[in-house]
Design a protein around this motif. Structure first.
Motif, PDB file in Angstrom:
ATOM      1  N   MET A 101      34.962 -25.761 -26.176  1.00  0.00           N
ATOM      2  CA  MET A 101      34.982 -25.140 -25.354  1.00  0.00           C
ATOM      3  C   MET A 101      34.029 -24.254 -24.820  1.00  0.00           C
ATOM      4  O   MET A 101      34.381 -23.686 -24.150  1.00  0.00           O
ATOM      5  CB  MET A 101      35.521 -23.748 -26.566  1.00  0.00           C
ATOM      6  N   GLN A 102      32.714 -24.975 -25.233  1.00  0.00           N
ATOM      7  CA  GLN A 102      31.328 -24.062 -23.895  1.00  0.00           C
ATOM      8  C   GLN A 102      31.378 -25.053 -22.994  1.00  0.00           C
ATOM      9  O   GLN A 102      31.054 -24.307 -21.851  1.00  0.00           O
ATOM     10  CB  GLN A 102      29.811 -24.962 -25.081  1.00  0.00           C
ATOM     11  N   ASN A 103      32.337 -26.211 -22.625  1.00  0.00           N
ATOM     12  CA  ASN A 103      32.211 -27.263 -21.808  1.00  0.00           C
ATOM     13  C   ASN A 103      33.295 -26.585 -20.405  1.00  0.00           C
ATOM     14  O   ASN A 103      33.973 -27.252 -19.357  1.00  0.00           O
ATOM     15  CB  ASN A 103      31.664 -28.373 -21.437  1.00  0.00           C
ATOM     16  N   GLU A 104      34.659 -25.660 -21.169  1.00  0.00           N
ATOM     17  CA  GLU A 104      35.777 -25.762 -20.710  1.00  0.00           C
ATOM     18  C   GLU A 104      35.311 -25.617 -18.757  1.00  0.00           C
ATOM     19  O   GLU A 104      34.487 -24.693 -18.656  1.00  0.00           O
ATOM     20  CB  GLU A 104      36.179 -24.129 -20.900  1.00  0.00           C
ATOM     21  N   GLN A 105      36.432 -26.173 -17.681  1.00  0.00           N
ATOM     22  CA  GLN A 105      35.867 -25.458 -16.684  1.00  0.00           C
ATOM     23  C   GLN A 105      36.802 -25.038 -16.144  1.00  0.00           C
ATOM     24  O   GLN A 105      38.016 -24.752 -16.635  1.00  0.00           O
ATOM     25  CB  GLN A 105      35.693 -27.165 -16.017  1.00  0.00           C
ATOM     26  N   VAL A 106      36.446 -24.325 -14.868  1.00  0.00           N
ATOM     27  CA  VAL A 106      37.706 -23.250 -14.482  1.00  0.00           C
ATOM     28  C   VAL A 106      37.547 -23.369 -12.876  1.00  0.00           C
ATOM     29  O   VAL A 106      36.537 -23.288 -12.477  1.00  0.00           O
ATOM     30  CB  VAL A 106      37.774 -21.659 -14.844  1.00  0.00           C
ATOM     31  N   THR A 107      38.602 -24.044 -12.379  1.00  0.00           N
ATOM     32  CA  THR A 107      38.697 -24.360 -11.318  1.00  0.00           C
ATOM     33  C   THR A 107      38.850 -22.610 -10.248  1.00  0.00           C
ATOM     34  O   THR A 107      38.150 -23.101  -8.349  1.00  0.00           O
ATOM     35  CB  THR A 107      39.304 -25.462 -10.395  1.00  0.00           C
ATOM     36  N   GLN A 108      39.787 -22.399 -10.200  1.00  0.00           N
ATOM     37  CA  GLN A 108      39.666 -21.145  -9.545  1.00  0.00           C
ATOM     38  C   GLN A 108      38.718 -20.153  -9.522  1.00  0.00           C
ATOM     39  O   GLN A 108      37.783 -19.681 -10.701  1.00  0.00           O
ATOM     40  CB  GLN A 108      40.735 -19.980 -10.639  1.00  0.00           C
ATOM     41  N   THR A 109      38.406 -19.876  -8.310  1.00  0.00           N
ATOM     42  CA  THR A 109      37.056 -19.311  -7.921  1.00  0.00           C
ATOM     43  C   THR A 109      36.797 -17.384  -7.280  1.00  0.00           C
ATOM     44  O   THR A 109      36.313 -17.644  -6.367  1.00  0.00           O
ATOM     45  CB  THR A 109      35.866 -19.668  -7.605  1.00  0.00           C
ATOM     46  N   THR A 110      38.229 -17.142  -7.145  1.00  0.00           N
ATOM     47  CA  THR A 110      39.008 -16.156  -6.303  1.00  0.00           C
ATOM     48  C   THR A 110      37.979 -14.884  -7.599  1.00  0.00           C
ATOM     49  O   THR A 110      38.033 -14.689  -8.478  1.00  0.00           O
ATOM     50  CB  THR A 110      40.446 -15.639  -6.933  1.00  0.00           C
ATOM     51  N   ALA A 111      37.097 -13.772  -6.201  1.00  0.00           N
ATOM     52  CA  ALA A 111      36.104 -12.880  -7.155  1.00  0.00           C
ATOM     53  C   ALA A 111      37.685 -11.563  -7.134  1.00  0.00           C
ATOM     54  O   ALA A 111      38.418 -11.828  -6.237  1.00  0.00           O
ATOM     55  CB  ALA A 111      35.213 -12.416  -5.453  1.00  0.00           C
ATOM     56  N   PRO A 112      37.087 -10.933  -7.758  1.00  0.00           N
ATOM     57  CA  PRO A 112      38.509  -9.812  -8.637  1.00  0.00           C
ATOM     58  C   PRO A 112      37.994  -9.219  -7.346  1.00  0.00           C
ATOM     59  O   PRO A 112      36.738  -8.664  -6.843  1.00  0.00           O
ATOM     60  CB  PRO A 112      37.791  -9.368  -9.772  1.00  0.00           C
ATOM     61  N   GLU A 162      27.845 -23.649 -12.762  1.00  0.00           N
ATOM     62  CA  GLU A 162      28.581 -24.336 -13.483  1.00  0.00           C
ATOM     63  C   GLU A 162      29.851 -23.934 -13.718  1.00  0.00           C
ATOM     64  O   GLU A 162      30.827 -25.118 -14.171  1.00  0.00           O
ATOM     65  CB  GLU A 162      27.697 -25.621 -14.224  1.00  0.00           C
ATOM     66  N   ALA A 163      30.353 -22.865 -12.942  1.00  0.00           N
ATOM     67  CA  ALA A 163      32.040 -22.915 -14.073  1.00  0.00           C
ATOM     68  C   ALA A 163      31.666 -22.999 -14.785  1.00  0.00           C
ATOM     69  O   ALA A 163      33.241 -23.226 -15.665  1.00  0.00           O
ATOM     70  CB  ALA A 163      33.277 -23.381 -13.027  1.00  0.00           C
ATOM     71  N   GLN A 164      30.952 -22.839 -16.535  1.00  0.00           N
ATOM     72  CA  GLN A 164      31.444 -22.891 -17.798  1.00  0.00           C
ATOM     73  C   GLN A 164      30.932 -21.796 -18.291  1.00  0.00           C
ATOM     74  O   GLN A 164      30.147 -20.786 -17.537  1.00  0.00           O
ATOM     75  CB  GLN A 164      29.895 -23.912 -18.142  1.00  0.00           C
ATOM     76  N   LEU A 165      31.223 -21.464 -19.566  1.00  0.00           N
ATOM     77  CA  LEU A 165      30.336 -20.584 -20.125  1.00  0.00           C
ATOM     78  C   LEU A 165      29.828 -20.061 -20.512  1.00  0.00           C
ATOM     79  O   LEU A 165      28.795 -20.787 -20.396  1.00  0.00           O
ATOM     80  CB  LEU A 165      30.734 -20.168 -21.371  1.00  0.00           C
ATOM     81  N   LEU A 166      28.694 -19.343 -20.604  1.00  0.00           N
ATOM     82  CA  LEU A 166      27.556 -18.157 -20.145  1.00  0.00           C
ATOM     83  C   LEU A 166      26.616 -19.287 -22.139  1.00  0.00           C
ATOM     84  O   LEU A 166      27.487 -18.706 -23.052  1.00  0.00           O
ATOM     85  CB  LEU A 166      27.311 -17.218 -20.711  1.00  0.00           C
ATOM     86  N   PRO A 167      25.536 -20.101 -21.688  1.00  0.00           N
ATOM     87  CA  PRO A 167      25.153 -20.496 -22.886  1.00  0.00           C
ATOM     88  C   PRO A 167      24.577 -18.789 -23.640  1.00  0.00           C
ATOM     89  O   PRO A 167      24.958 -17.844 -22.890  1.00  0.00           O
ATOM     90  CB  PRO A 167      23.821 -21.083 -22.733  1.00  0.00           C
TER      91      PRO A 167
END
Length: 155
Positions: A1-12, A91-96
Motif C-alpha cells: 500500500m505504501q507505493n500506491e500510485q494515484v493518477t488523479q491530480t486535481t487540486a481540491p 512521486e504521487a505516493q503515500l508519505l513515508p
C-alpha cells in the motif's frame, strides 16, 4: 500500500479544504476530550504545574499519532476520507513516516503562528498549505471508486 500510485491530480477547492479543516477540528476535539479524560482519571487534576504541561504534550503527541498514522497508511484522515481528499508526496505516493512526522511538526508550528500556513492555500496557485509547499506534498481530490451494481440474475 505504501507505493500506491494515484493518477488523479486535481487540486481540491478552497471550500473542500475549509470544510475538511472544520471536520478535522471536530475529530481533534473529540480525541482530545477522550485523551484528557484518561489522563485526568489516571494522574488527577492537571490545571497547574508540571501536570498541565505533561497533559499538553500528551495531547499533542496523541493527535500527532492519529495524523501521522492516517497520512502514512492511507493518505487520508477521517475528515479527508469524507471530503474525498488524499495527501501524496511529489512521486504521487503515500508519505513515508519521516515525512509525515515533519508535516505534523510544521503544521503545528503553522497553527501557533495564527494559522498562517493554512491561510497560505488562499494565495497558492495549487491551493497548497505552506507546509505542503515546503515539503513538496499535495492534497488532491480523489473521489471514491464506486462499485457498479450487479446485473439482475436470470433464473
Amino acid at each position: 500500500m505504501q507505493n500506491e500510485q494515484v493518477t488523479q491530480t486535481t487540486a481540491p477547492s478552497l471550500f473542500k479544504l475549509g470544510a475538511c479543516l472544520i471536520y478535522e477540528a471536530l475529530v481533534v476535539i473529540a480525541l482530545s476530550l477522550a485523551v484528557t479524560t484518561i489522563f485526568v482519571l489516571s494522574l488527577g487534576e492537571a490545571t497547574t504545574g508540571v501536570k498541565r504541561y505533561l497533559l499538553q504534550l500528551f495531547l499533542w503527541l496523541t493527535v500527532g499519532v492519529y495524523f501521522v498514522w492516517c497520512w502514512q497508511k492511507k493518505g487520508q484522515t477521517l475528515a479527508m476520507q469524507t471530503w474525498q481528499l488524499k495527501l501524496l508526496n511529489q512521486e504521487a505516493q503515500l508519505l513515508p513516516l519521516k515525512a509525515a512526522i515533519l508535516r505534523y511538526i510544521l503544521a503545528s508550528l503553522s497553527l501557533m503562528v495564527f494559522g498562517i500556513g493554512f491561510f497560505w492555500a488562499i494565495v497558492d496557485r495549487d491551493r497548497l498549505f505552506l507546509h505542503d509547499r515546503l515539503l513538496k506534498n499535495k492534497i488532491i481530490y480523489a473521489p471514491r471508486k464506486t462499485a457498479l451494481p450487479h446485473p439482475p440474475s436470470e433464473t
